[in-house]
Design an enzyme around this catalytic site. Structure first.
Site, PDB file in Angstrom:
ATOM      1  N   SER A  21       0.835  -1.196   0.000  1.00  0.00           N
ATOM      2  CA  SER A  21       0.000   0.000   0.000  1.00  0.00           C
ATOM      3  C   SER A  21       0.876   1.255   0.000  1.00  0.00           C
ATOM      4  CB  SER A  21      -0.964  -0.050   1.181  1.00  0.00           C
ATOM      5  OG  SER A  21      -1.931   0.959   1.091  1.00  0.00           O
ATOM      6  N   TRP A  63       0.147   2.326  -3.268  1.00  0.00           N
ATOM      7  CA  TRP A  63      -0.618   3.583  -3.296  1.00  0.00           C
ATOM      8  C   TRP A  63       0.374   4.723  -3.222  1.00  0.00           C
ATOM      9  CZ3 TRP A  63      -1.196   8.203  -1.015  1.00  0.00           C
ATOM     10  CH2 TRP A  63      -2.399   8.907  -1.176  1.00  0.00           C
ATOM     11  N   ASP A  67      -9.063  -4.268  -6.037  1.00  0.00           N
ATOM     12  CA  ASP A  67      -8.551  -3.292  -5.079  1.00  0.00           C
ATOM     13  C   ASP A  67      -9.419  -2.035  -5.104  1.00  0.00           C
ATOM     14  OD1 ASP A  67      -7.061  -1.512  -3.520  1.00  0.00           O
ATOM     15  OD2 ASP A  67      -5.150  -2.299  -4.221  1.00  0.00           O
ATOM     16  N   HIS A  73      -7.172  -5.261  -1.928  1.00  0.00           N
ATOM     17  CA  HIS A  73      -6.021  -4.456  -1.538  1.00  0.00           C
ATOM     18  C   HIS A  73      -5.201  -5.120  -0.440  1.00  0.00           C
ATOM     19  CE1 HIS A  73      -3.738  -0.755  -0.926  1.00  0.00           C
ATOM     20  NE2 HIS A  73      -4.016  -0.811   0.370  1.00  0.00           N
TER      21      HIS A  73
END
Length: 289
Positions: free
Chosen positions: A156, A181, A202, A234
């Protein structure tokens, strides 16, 4: 028929003396492991027994502490730092730290200074964690470290942090972002072999706005791969996951250790046989490597 002249004893000794360092280097670079198989890469642990030691937040400099996993057997191994995601702690990625260590790496899974830290901060903390392992860990750990072979990974925001760390530290050997991310979408400056893991379901870091554009921004000349997990969320990296573990080990062995025995599991028949649509909804790479 041509007969080669026999070397004198001093000549033979000289040849052996030259060959011995190369042989020893090969043992170090390949972490003294047997040739990989699909079964060995799918297993939840590798051939090395491992030990671990904690890094308290008080002794850590520039990151929030963590756990170092390392092979119990003496030797020199590559070093990998792994960051968890937003609001998460190292326990969420501990399984991967143990798995990589069991294949011949010294791995530190970190807690961040704050669970709310953003990717740029996580990038800095990943590098601080590597520095800790190399320079301030116990003598037992440091005796097992090859400081010339370092890599990063993360989940992430930790995955975004690993990409930023790779962009800013080209001496790293490999990077492995998982469902990453990041606000930044351009990683064209990355010069570190990169494998990105996305997840088709996700809803936190949609592959459309994160993993896929990250991969597309990477230079075509860079060894790279993108695996988008089928029917995965995710949070797929937060529990033991066979494809994530298999490709993490394979990518790190190939590029941190420089072990070409793993190439077929990224570019050859063993990869093709495993990477079916039931495993990956999408898979891209720029083989050979």
């Amino acid at each position: 028929m041509t007969t080669k002249p026999k070397l004198s004893l001093p000549g033979r000794l000289s040849r052996w003396a030259c060959a011995l360092p190369l042989a020893l280097f090969g043992l170090t670079a390949h972490a003294q492991t047997a040739a990989p198989t699909s079964a060995s890469l799918n297993a939840t642990s590798g051939p090395f027994s491992i030990s671990s030691t904690s890094v308290s937040s008080f002794s850590a400099r520039g990151f929030g502490g963590g756990t170092i996993y390392y092979p119990s057997a003496s030797g020199r191994y590559g070093v990998i730092a792994i960051s968890p995601g937003y609001t998460a702690r190292q326990s969420s990625i501990a399984w991967l730290g143990r798995r990589l260590a069991s294949h011949g790496f010294v791995v530190i899974t970190i807690d961040t200074n704050s669970t709310l830290d953003q990717p740029p901060s996580r990038a800095t903390q990943l590098m601080a964690a590597l520095d800790h392992v190399v320079n301030r860990a116990s003598s037992t750990v440091r005796s097992r470290v090859d400081s010339t072979r370092q890599a990063v990974a993360g989940h992430s925001m930790g995955g975004g942090g690993s990409l930023i760390a790779a962009r800013d530290n080209p001496s790293l050997r490999a990077v492995y972002p998982m469902t990453p991310w990041s606000v930044s979408k351009d990683y064209s400056r990355v010069r570190v072999p990169t494998m990105i893991i996305g997840a088709d379901n996700d809803s936190v870091a949609s592959v459309v706005t994160h993993a896929r554009p990250f991969y597309s921004s990477l230079a075509s000349s860079l060894p790279k791969a993108y695996g988008e997990l089928n029917n995965a969320s995710h949070f797929a990296p937060n529990t033991t996951n066979t494809p994530i573990g298999r490709y993490a080990v394979t990518w790190m062995k190939r590029f941190v250790d420089g072990d070409t025995r793993y190439s077929p599991f990224l570019c050859g028949a063993p990869h093709e046989q495993y990477a079916t649509r039931s495993v990956f909804a999408r898979y891209q790479q720029n083989c050979p490597y």
